[in-house]
Enzyme design. Structure first.
Site, short mmCIF file in Angstrom:
data_model
loop_
_atom_site.label_atom_id
_atom_site.label_comp_id
_atom_site.label_asym_id
_atom_site.label_seq_id
_atom_site.Cartn_x
_atom_site.Cartn_y
_atom_site.Cartn_z
N GLU A 40 0.83 -1.21 0.00
CA GLU A 40 0.00 0.00 0.00
C GLU A 40 0.86 1.27 0.00
O GLU A 40 0.55 2.24 -0.67
CB GLU A 40 -0.93 0.02 1.23
CG GLU A 40 -2.12 -0.90 1.10
CD GLU A 40 -2.99 -0.55 -0.10
OE1 GLU A 40 -3.28 0.65 -0.28
OE2 GLU A 40 -3.37 -1.45 -0.86
N CYS A 202 -17.24 2.52 -18.98
CA CYS A 202 -18.54 2.46 -18.30
C CYS A 202 -19.37 1.24 -18.69
O CYS A 202 -20.12 0.70 -17.87
CB CYS A 202 -19.33 3.74 -18.57
SG CYS A 202 -18.46 5.21 -18.00
N CYS A 205 -18.56 -1.56 -16.39
CA CYS A 205 -18.40 -1.18 -14.98
C CYS A 205 -19.57 -1.71 -14.14
O CYS A 205 -20.74 -1.48 -14.46
CB CYS A 205 -18.34 0.34 -14.87
SG CYS A 205 -18.20 0.87 -13.16
N CYS A 211 -24.33 5.02 -11.07
CA CYS A 211 -23.38 6.11 -11.32
C CYS A 211 -24.06 7.35 -11.92
O CYS A 211 -24.51 7.34 -13.07
CB CYS A 211 -22.27 5.61 -12.25
SG CYS A 211 -21.02 6.87 -12.55
FE1 SF4 Z 1 -18.23 4.85 -15.71
FE2 SF4 Z 1 -19.27 5.54 -13.40
FE3 SF4 Z 1 -18.25 3.14 -13.70
FE4 SF4 Z 1 -16.65 5.20 -13.59
S1 SF4 Z 1 -17.95 4.49 -11.96
S2 SF4 Z 1 -16.54 3.53 -15.09
S3 SF4 Z 1 -17.88 6.74 -14.62
S4 SF4 Z 1 -20.01 3.96 -14.77
#
Ligand code: SF4
Length: 356
Positions: A40, A202, A205, A211
């Protein structure tokens, strides 16, 4: 701020981790508080791929708190040389000594005790607690700040205390009480590999449904950028005093703010006129300058200033140094490997070595 159900958020993160999370990093096999701590600290401001060989070398030499605590500082710095931000290495060493003396050579397992150790902030302590001790603790490293700022569409630069505090509230809200190691590692992985600074993936993700920045279509706007301030530029010469035995003169810096405890070259800020340089060499090392040439200048950038460095190779007559002085030494160019030498200085010396 509108929050989502933490359990749904955690489920999405943990499901993603079981499929795509990084599980083969050197500090994950085996996971121990010591190894998590070292990794870390190394990973602060430094990418995983850069850290891996340093981590392996460091752990081989200092496999536990006792070995690290008992090692000379020079040795610790030598194993850190190249990673930069050397205060991290000095603090590791200090913290190891404290743990050796006050905690029977073990890492304490509560947040307050870990945070009280030199060089360990709240997020690093939480990473150790959650990954190594499997205790619930929220982390907020640079990558996680980016993810959470986007998830909640928190505006502003995270260095600003109000923004920082708001991000901690989010981190605490989504923190799980189970699977803490997996969740922490997943958040780090998502920040490093999915929610990247310029081109977040995204579509891949796990937190996309939560988000707000994604829904707004502008993830790149979060987090806000640090207000721009031009860095000052320092210019100076670094003298490479070389004697007829192909030894160079190095001294150990005691300026704790910059490269403290590392071996460096003498700085010179005056004119390169021969008589001035001769006087300087005479005055400081009682030696005679016979010839000198300048090498190509280069810039090294620190977080708070640019340093434009011009190396000056000075041929000098061999002089005996004061025997008691361990902070200034003639060193053979082929012996620099084991010394804690900052990257720009090492670069100058390696160029010289190659030219021999
Ligand atoms: Fe996209 Fe939001 Fe995921 Fe980041 S957290 S990759 S901005 S969907």
């Amino acid at each position: 701020m509108q929050f989502h159900d933490p359990e749904k958020f955690q489920r999405a993160i943990l499901d993603w981790f079981s499929l795509y999370g990084r599980k083969e990093l050197p500090w994950q096999n085996p996971i121990t508080p010591y190894r998590v701590w070292i990794s870390e600290i190394m990973l602060q401001q430094t990418q995983v791929t850069t850290v891996i060989p340093y981590f392996q070398k460091f752990i081989k030499r200092f496999p536990d708190i006792k070995t690290l605590a008992e090692a000379p500082e020079d040795d610790v710095l030598a194993h850190w040389a190249g990673l930069g931000y050397y205060t991290r290495a000095r603090n590791l060493h200090k913290a190891a000594k404290i743990m050796f003396k006050e905690y029977q050579g073990e890492m304490p397992n509560d947040l307050d005790s870990i945070v009280s150790l030199p060089g360990i902030g709240r997020s690093t302590a939480a990473a150790i607690l959650s990954i190594a001790f499997k205790k619930p603790a929220a982390i907020l490293d640079g990558n996680v700040k980016r993810v959470l700022a986007r998830v909640q569409a928190i505006e502003g630069w995270p260095g600003n205390s109000k923004v920082h505090d708001a991000l901690w509230v989010v981190a605490e809200h989504y923190k799980p009480n189970h699977s803490t190691a997996e969740y922490t590692q997943a958040m780090m992985d998502i920040g490093a590999t999915v929610c990247t600074r310029t081109k977040p993936l995204c579509e891949h993700c796990p937190v996309q449904p939560f988000c707000q920045a994604y829904m707004q279509g502008n993830p790149q706007n979060y987090p806000g950028k640090k207000p721009k301030k031009a860095l000052p530029v320092k210019q100076s010469y670094l003298l490479v005093l070389k004697n007829s035995l192909h030894q160079v003169l190095l001294y150990k810096r005691n300026d704790i703010k910059l490269w403290g405890g590392l071996w460096s070259l003498p700085e010179y800020e005056s004119s390169l006129e021969k008589n001035l340089l001769q006087n300087f060499v005479k005055q400081h090392w009682q030696s005679e300058l016979t010839d000198y040439t300048t090498s190509l200048s280069f810039r090294h950038t620190f977080s708070h200033f640019h340093w434009d460095i011009t190396p000056v190779i000075c041929e000098v007559k061999l002089v005996e140094l004061c025997e008691e002085s361990t902070a200034i030494q003639w060193i053979q160019l082929n012996q620099i490997d084991g010394l804690g030498i900052p990257a720009p200085i090492r670069k100058i010396l390696l160029n010289m070595k190659a030219a021999l």
